[in-house]
Each structure stands twice: as structure tokens, then as C-alpha cells.
Design a protein around this motif. Structure first.
Motif, PDB file in Angstrom:
ATOM      1  N   MET A 158       0.819  -1.212   0.000  1.00  0.00           N
ATOM      2  CA  MET A 158       0.000   0.000   0.000  1.00  0.00           C
ATOM      3  C   MET A 158       0.858   1.269   0.000  1.00  0.00           C
ATOM      4  O   MET A 158       0.570   2.239   0.690  1.00  0.00           O
ATOM      5  CB  MET A 158      -0.965  -0.012   1.191  1.00  0.00           C
ATOM      6  N   GLY A 159       1.945   1.245  -0.772  1.00  0.00           N
ATOM      7  CA  GLY A 159       2.812   2.407  -0.895  1.00  0.00           C
ATOM      8  C   GLY A 159       3.726   2.653   0.278  1.00  0.00           C
ATOM      9  O   GLY A 159       4.347   3.718   0.351  1.00  0.00           O
ATOM     10  N   ARG A 160       3.829   1.715   1.195  1.00  0.00           N
ATOM     11  CA  ARG A 160       4.684   1.880   2.386  1.00  0.00           C
ATOM     12  C   ARG A 160       5.935   1.015   2.251  1.00  0.00           C
ATOM     13  O   ARG A 160       5.899  -0.083   1.695  1.00  0.00           O
ATOM     14  CB  ARG A 160       3.943   1.452   3.650  1.00  0.00           C
ATOM     15  N   ILE A 207       4.604  -4.296  20.574  1.00  0.00           N
ATOM     16  CA  ILE A 207       3.353  -4.677  19.915  1.00  0.00           C
ATOM     17  C   ILE A 207       3.081  -3.789  18.702  1.00  0.00           C
ATOM     18  O   ILE A 207       2.644  -4.266  17.646  1.00  0.00           O
ATOM     19  CB  ILE A 207       2.188  -4.596  20.915  1.00  0.00           C
ATOM     20  N   VAL A 208       3.349  -2.496  18.815  1.00  0.00           N
ATOM     21  CA  VAL A 208       3.096  -1.582  17.707  1.00  0.00           C
ATOM     22  C   VAL A 208       4.082  -1.822  16.569  1.00  0.00           C
ATOM     23  O   VAL A 208       3.726  -1.753  15.383  1.00  0.00           O
ATOM     24  CB  VAL A 208       3.170  -0.124  18.191  1.00  0.00           C
ATOM     25  N   ALA A 209       5.332  -2.127  16.913  1.00  0.00           N
ATOM     26  CA  ALA A 209       6.363  -2.266  15.883  1.00  0.00           C
ATOM     27  C   ALA A 209       6.109  -3.443  14.951  1.00  0.00           C
ATOM     28  O   ALA A 209       6.513  -3.399  13.784  1.00  0.00           O
ATOM     29  CB  ALA A 209       7.734  -2.430  16.544  1.00  0.00           C
ATOM     30  N   LEU A 210       5.436  -4.486  15.426  1.00  0.00           N
ATOM     31  CA  LEU A 210       5.275  -5.681  14.598  1.00  0.00           C
ATOM     32  C   LEU A 210       4.430  -5.417  13.352  1.00  0.00           C
ATOM     33  O   LEU A 210       4.876  -5.715  12.241  1.00  0.00           O
ATOM     34  CB  LEU A 210       4.689  -6.814  15.445  1.00  0.00           C
ATOM     35  N   PRO A 211       3.218  -4.856  13.459  1.00  0.00           N
ATOM     36  CA  PRO A 211       2.498  -4.544  12.219  1.00  0.00           C
ATOM     37  C   PRO A 211       3.124  -3.384  11.444  1.00  0.00           C
ATOM     38  O   PRO A 211       3.066  -3.349  10.214  1.00  0.00           O
ATOM     39  CB  PRO A 211       1.085  -4.199  12.704  1.00  0.00           C
ATOM     40  N   VAL A 212       3.726  -2.424  12.140  1.00  0.00           N
ATOM     41  CA  VAL A 212       4.374  -1.308  11.451  1.00  0.00           C
ATOM     42  C   VAL A 212       5.514  -1.814  10.567  1.00  0.00           C
ATOM     43  O   VAL A 212       5.775  -1.259   9.486  1.00  0.00           O
ATOM     44  CB  VAL A 212       4.879  -0.273  12.472  1.00  0.00           C
ATOM     45  N   SER A 213       6.183  -2.863  10.989  1.00  0.00           N
ATOM     46  CA  SER A 213       7.312  -3.401  10.220  1.00  0.00           C
ATOM     47  C   SER A 213       6.891  -3.990   8.879  1.00  0.00           C
ATOM     48  O   SER A 213       7.707  -4.119   7.969  1.00  0.00           O
ATOM     49  CB  SER A 213       8.035  -4.471  11.038  1.00  0.00           C
ATOM     50  N   PHE A 270      -0.352  -4.315   7.088  1.00  0.00           N
ATOM     51  CA  PHE A 270       0.276  -5.622   7.304  1.00  0.00           C
ATOM     52  C   PHE A 270      -0.584  -6.744   6.729  1.00  0.00           C
ATOM     53  O   PHE A 270      -0.081  -7.656   6.069  1.00  0.00           O
ATOM     54  CB  PHE A 270       0.510  -5.852   8.794  1.00  0.00           C
ATOM     55  N   LEU A 271      -1.889  -6.694   6.959  1.00  0.00           N
ATOM     56  CA  LEU A 271      -2.785  -7.726   6.429  1.00  0.00           C
ATOM     57  C   LEU A 271      -2.818  -7.683   4.904  1.00  0.00           C
ATOM     58  O   LEU A 271      -2.928  -8.734   4.247  1.00  0.00           O
ATOM     59  CB  LEU A 271      -4.186  -7.551   6.997  1.00  0.00           C
ATOM     60  N   SER A 272      -2.701  -6.487   4.340  1.00  0.00           N
ATOM     61  CA  SER A 272      -2.625  -6.381   2.879  1.00  0.00           C
ATOM     62  C   SER A 272      -1.372  -7.066   2.361  1.00  0.00           C
ATOM     63  O   SER A 272      -1.408  -7.787   1.351  1.00  0.00           O
ATOM     64  CB  SER A 272      -2.635  -4.907   2.468  1.00  0.00           C
ATOM     65  N   ARG A 273      -0.262  -6.843   3.036  1.00  0.00           N
ATOM     66  CA  ARG A 273       0.984  -7.509   2.656  1.00  0.00           C
ATOM     67  C   ARG A 273       0.856  -9.026   2.803  1.00  0.00           C
ATOM     68  O   ARG A 273       1.310  -9.795   1.966  1.00  0.00           O
ATOM     69  CB  ARG A 273       2.126  -6.988   3.536  1.00  0.00           C
ATOM     70  N   TRP A 274       0.204  -9.465   3.873  1.00  0.00           N
ATOM     71  CA  TRP A 274       0.031 -10.900   4.134  1.00  0.00           C
ATOM     72  C   TRP A 274      -0.753 -11.566   2.999  1.00  0.00           C
ATOM     73  O   TRP A 274      -0.403 -12.640   2.524  1.00  0.00           O
ATOM     74  CB  TRP A 274      -0.694 -11.073   5.462  1.00  0.00           C
ATOM     75  N   VAL A 275      -1.810 -10.890   2.531  1.00  0.00           N
ATOM     76  CA  VAL A 275      -2.666 -11.465   1.490  1.00  0.00           C
ATOM     77  C   VAL A 275      -1.984 -11.414   0.130  1.00  0.00           C
ATOM     78  O   VAL A 275      -1.964 -12.400  -0.612  1.00  0.00           O
ATOM     79  CB  VAL A 275      -4.023 -10.729   1.455  1.00  0.00           C
ATOM     80  N   ALA A 278       0.600 -13.958  -0.614  1.00  0.00           N
ATOM     81  CA  ALA A 278       0.089 -15.305  -0.846  1.00  0.00           C
ATOM     82  C   ALA A 278      -0.671 -15.419  -2.160  1.00  0.00           C
ATOM     83  O   ALA A 278      -1.253 -16.460  -2.448  1.00  0.00           O
ATOM     84  CB  ALA A 278      -0.823 -15.723   0.301  1.00  0.00           C
ATOM     85  N   GLY A 279      -0.698 -14.345  -2.954  1.00  0.00           N
ATOM     86  CA  GLY A 279      -1.385 -14.411  -4.222  1.00  0.00           C
ATOM     87  C   GLY A 279      -2.836 -14.020  -4.157  1.00  0.00           C
ATOM     88  O   GLY A 279      -3.580 -14.240  -5.106  1.00  0.00           O
ATOM     89  N   GLY A 280      -3.275 -13.470  -3.007  1.00  0.00           N
ATOM     90  CA  GLY A 280      -4.621 -12.935  -2.954  1.00  0.00           C
ATOM     91  C   GLY A 280      -5.588 -13.688  -2.088  1.00  0.00           C
ATOM     92  O   GLY A 280      -6.724 -13.281  -1.934  1.00  0.00           O
ATOM     93  N   GLU A 281      -5.204 -14.809  -1.479  1.00  0.00           N
ATOM     94  CA  GLU A 281      -6.129 -15.565  -0.641  1.00  0.00           C
ATOM     95  C   GLU A 281      -5.488 -15.829   0.704  1.00  0.00           C
ATOM     96  O   GLU A 281      -4.346 -16.286   0.789  1.00  0.00           O
ATOM     97  CB  GLU A 281      -6.517 -16.890  -1.300  1.00  0.00           C
ATOM     98  N   ASP A 282      -6.264 -15.597   1.767  1.00  0.00           N
ATOM     99  CA  ASP A 282      -5.741 -15.777   3.120  1.00  0.00           C
ATOM    100  C   ASP A 282      -5.290 -17.202   3.367  1.00  0.00           C
ATOM    101  O   ASP A 282      -4.289 -17.433   4.029  1.00  0.00           O
ATOM    102  CB  ASP A 282      -6.815 -15.387   4.147  1.00  0.00           C
ATOM    103  N   ARG A 283      -6.054 -18.163   2.868  1.00  0.00           N
ATOM    104  CA  ARG A 283      -5.737 -19.555   3.197  1.00  0.00           C
ATOM    105  C   ARG A 283      -4.414 -19.994   2.574  1.00  0.00           C
ATOM    106  O   ARG A 283      -3.809 -20.968   3.001  1.00  0.00           O
ATOM    107  CB  ARG A 283      -6.860 -20.479   2.731  1.00  0.00           C
TER     108      ARG A 283
END
Length: 458
Positions: A158-160, A207-213, A270-275, A278-283
Motif C-alpha cells: 500500500m505504498g509503504r 506490539i506496535v512495531a510488529l504490524p508497522v514493520s 500488514f494484512l494487505s501484505r500478508w494477502v 500469498a497471491g490474494g487468498e488468506d488460506r
């Protein structure tokens, strides 16, 4: 001399954390020399330890020296003729390793806890810098790369960018925050050294640093430390009913972070990066992570079958080796650590070096478990959970990863030590001071008349 060694160890740790800031912001023109800024310090530690009789000549150190000699010899026989590449490769794999056992010989348990307090306090400004980097454009001065170049950081989502804090790259937070989390969880459940509000602030910073990273590696590595903490609670005598302040500390951190706007924003990115990773699917995200981990264990053996018997030469697989040999940065060999080791050193010496690292992890794990089950002490196992992956699997060519592997291993062993006589005397003096203060504030006893002798009864 022992105080000199301890001072130099502190210098080593401080440079480990801030050398990236020196290379990016303070002295960008000296970025290349600062890459090895800790090498003179570690050599000074070795000299001081040797002349004071504290240098360890154990099996691990002897094996390190033997592997270094064998690696250099194999590289020459294999056709690697650049002495700078060989020297740099030996520096990566072997030069810093003896520091683990010097830390174990010199540092006391109290020294380890003091270093832990330092790391906890550093976590607060580290996270603040990461938040500023997270919220700034990719070409902002605070997001400069090594040498002061713009756009030198890794894209996240997301540009970050993936904010590195004081470190050169995101690999720094990936190994820094698990170690900080280990000290935080120990202080939250044991006799604290930091003031309680400050400890809360340190927990919030982690706790804050983990998603910020925007780093899955940082998140999962810290989660491993948390999982080990939960599993060790019963054996360490940490109960929900008997540790009210522990639950209060963790609860305040958990509730407090939910009121921080940056946490929600970082979690979304972070969740956007996670998805997307993986190619677009959480699973598929977990499947990709599991496949990546399994590939880290299986793929290197493919490279072992393809490697020459003497390898291509130690140091060839590093970025510095690539620059010296080809004039450009990059990976001339495999990108993963074990594959690079096999290709550099060959299947025999490379396999011996990997076995050395795995055996070292098993050795540290056994000692940490013994401390937990025999002495109900969970600090060694928490530190081990943060240091095991950097020692066994992480690349050591990046100086930050190498430094935290060495410091982490040294802290695990040093945390098993008892406090020195000087520390005991210091505690006694503190206790006497407290007694004196208590006596000073206590009202003087009432004067009483001397007892009247009893007359004998005849």
C-alpha cells in the motif's frame, strides 16, 4: 581487565544497534568501512580476554578455528584466488563466533539483565522512528538507504516501505524485537528492573512495531517467543492467580495498544501484505509460509548435490564478494543461507559448518531447558527462542543478522551464570543502606528505667 571486556561488549552491542544509523544518516560517505565497524571491537575483546586468561579454548572454539582453516584451504584448492573474498568470507562465518563463549565467561546474570533493560529502552525510540518511516514517503530523508541514497528501503504494501528503524534494512527489526520481547516477558513475570510504567511503554513499543514493520518474519519470530513463554509458564511457576501484576502488565499493554491509531493503520497494511504475498487468498498465506520454511531445509541439499567438492570459495556468495568479483552487488550463488554454504564450501566442509550451527543450537536449547526444569528459570529459554533461528538458519553475511546471532547465543549462556561476588557485595550494600534508612526513620526507643532487683525471699 574484566571490566574492560564488559565495556567492549557494551560497545559491540551499541554499534550493532546504531551502525545502520551511522551508515544511512550520520556518516553516509563511510558506509562501506562502517560495514565492519564492529570487527576491531571484537578483536580487542579477544586480545583482552587472551591476556587476562578469559579466552575460551573449548571444543566449539577449536572447531571454529579448524573450520576456518579448512574453508580457506578448500577455497584456494577450488580455484578462488582473491584473498580479500576469502578473508571476508572467513570474517562472516567464523570471526565473531568466539564472542559467544567470552560473553558466557565474563558476563553475570545481572549483566544480562542490564543489557536487557538497555534493549527494552531502545525499543521505544526504535518504534517511534519506524512509525515516522512508515508514515513518510519512500523518498523521504528518513527512509534513505545505505550511503544516504533515496529509495534504498524494501517496499512493503500500500505504498509503504518496510521501516528498518535505526538498522540498515528490515532484517534488523526481524531479529531485534524477538529478543526485546523475551526480556519484556521475563521482566513482566519476574523481579523487574525497569519502572512499571516504563515497562508498559516498552511492551507497547514491541506490539506496535510488529504490524508497522510489515514483516511476516518479525511477526512470526516474536510469536515464537510468545508461544515459548506460554508453554514455560507452569514450569516457571507463573500462575494466573498468583501473578496479579503480571496479568495487569500484559492486560494494560493489550488494551493500551487498541487505543493507538497507528496500530489500526499498520494492521491494515500488514494484512494487505500478508494477502498479496500469498497471491490474494488468506488460506494460501500459511501454505506459502510453511512451504518457504520447508524449502529452507530441503532446497539446500539440492544445491549440495550440485556444488563442486571444494565449493566455489568462501565469501563468493556474499554481496561484498560479488562486488569484488563482478563489480556489482547481488547473489552470485544461492540466496538462502544453507544453499550458499554448500555452494561456497562444498558438500563436506559446508555440511560440517551447518552441522556445527545446528549442534550449537541444540546445545543452547538443552542448557536452557535444564535451567527451566531444574531451576524454574525461564529467561534462558526465552532468549533461546529468540536466538535459535538467527544462529541456525539466518544469513550471516548481513552484519546485523550475524551480530544478533552471536549476541543472542552469548546472552543465553551468560543468563545461566550466577551473580559475581561484586554483585553480591553491591546487593549487601544496598540492603545495609535500606536498613540504615529504615533505622533513621524509625522513632527512637522509649527510655526505660533499669530493672529493680528482686529481694530474696527467706
Amino acid at each position: 581487565m574484566e571490566k574492560t571486556i564488559k565495556f567492549l561488549i557494551w560497545v559491540y552491542v551499541v554499534l550493532l544497534i546504531f551502525e545502520g544509523a551511522l551508515r544511512k544518516w550520520v556518516l553516509p560517505s563511510l558506509a562501506d568501512p562502517l560495514l565492519i565497524v564492529r570487527d576491531p571491537v571484537v578483536l580487542a575483546i579477544y586480545a583482552a580476554a587472551f591476556f587476562s586468561g578469559r579466552f575460551p579454548f573449548n571444543g566449539f572454539v577449536i572447531a571454529t578455528a579448524a573450520l576456518a582453516i579448512a574453508s580457506a584451504g578448500a577455497s584456494i584448492v577450488g580455484g578462488q584466488s582473491n584473498p580479500l573474498v576469502i578473508a571476508y568470507g572467513i570474517r562472516i562465518n567464523y570471526l565473531h563466533l568466539p564472542l559467544i563463549w567470552i560473553m558466557a565467561n565474563v558476563l553475570t546474570r545481572k549483566d544480562v539483565e542490564r543489557l536487557g533493560c538497555f534493549l527494552l529502552l531502545v525499543a521505544i525510540p526504535m518504534t517511534l522512528v519506524m512509525i515516522m518511516q512508515f508514515q513518510s514517503p519512500m523518498n523521504a530523508p528518513i527512509n534513505r538507504g545505505i550511503g544516504g541514497g533515496e529509495g534504498g528501503q524494501i517496499f512493503g504494501a500500500m505504498g509503504r516501505i518496510r521501516p528498518p528503524g535505526f538498522f540498515s534494512f528490515i532484517t534488523g527489526p526481524q531479529v531485534f524485537y524477538p529478543l526485546v520481547a523475551a526480556f519484556f516477558l521475563h521482566q513482566a513475570t519476574a523481579n523487574r528492573r525497569l519502572w512499571w510504567p516504563v515497562l508498559i511503554a516498552c511492551g507497547l513499543a514491541v506490539i506496535v512495531a510488529l504490524p508497522v514493520s510489515i514483516s511476516r518474519t518479525a511477526m512470526l519470530a516474536t510469536a515464537i517467543v510468545g508461544g515459548v513463554f506460554v508453554l514455560s509458564m507452569s514450569r516457571a511457576g507463573i500462575g494466573l492467580g498468583s501473578k496479579f501484576k503480571t496479568i495487569l502488565t500484559l492486560g494494560v499493554v493489550a488494551v493500551g495498544v487498541s487505543f493507538l491509531p497507528i496500530f489500526d493503520e499498520a494492521r491494515t497494511v500488514f494484512l494487505s501484505r500478508w494477502v498479496t504475498a500469498a497471491g490474494g487468498e488468506d488460506r494460501d498465506a500459511w501454505g506459502g509460509i510453511i512451504g518457504r520454511v520447508l524449502g529452507g531445509f530441503t532446497q539446500p541439499f539440492y544445491w549440495a548435490s550440485m556444488a563442486p567438492f571444494f565449493g566455489y570459495g568462501i565469501g563468493v556468495g556474499s554481496n561484498v564478494g560479488a562486488r569484488l568479483l563482478s563489480g556489482r552487488m547481488g547473489f552470485l550463488l544461492a540466496e538462502d543461507e544453507w544453499g550458499k554454504i554448500f555452494l561456497e564450501l562444498g558438500p563436506v566442509i559446508g555440511g560440517a559448518f551447518i552441522a556445527f550451527r545446528v549442534f550449537l543450537v541444540l546445545h543452547l536449547g538443552f542448557k536452557s531447558l535444564n535451567a527451566l526444569f531444574q531451576h524454574r528459570d525461564n529467561l534462558p529459554i526465552l532468549l533461546f527462542s529468540a536466538a535459535a533461528i538467527p544462529i541456525a538458519l539466518n544469513q550471516w553475511a548481513p552484519p546485523t543478522l550475524l551480530g544478533f546471532a552471536v549476541v543472542g547465543g552469548g546472552l543465553v549462556l551468560a543468563s545461566l551464570n550466577e551473580d559475581s561476588d561484586e554483585d553480591d557485595e553491591e546487593q549487601d550494600e544496598e540492603a545495609e543502606t535500606e536498613d540504615d534508612d529504615a533505622n533513621a526513620t524509625r522513632p527512637p526507643p522509649l527510655e526505660t528505667a533499669p530493672p529493680i532487683p528482686l529481694r530474696p525471699r527467706y
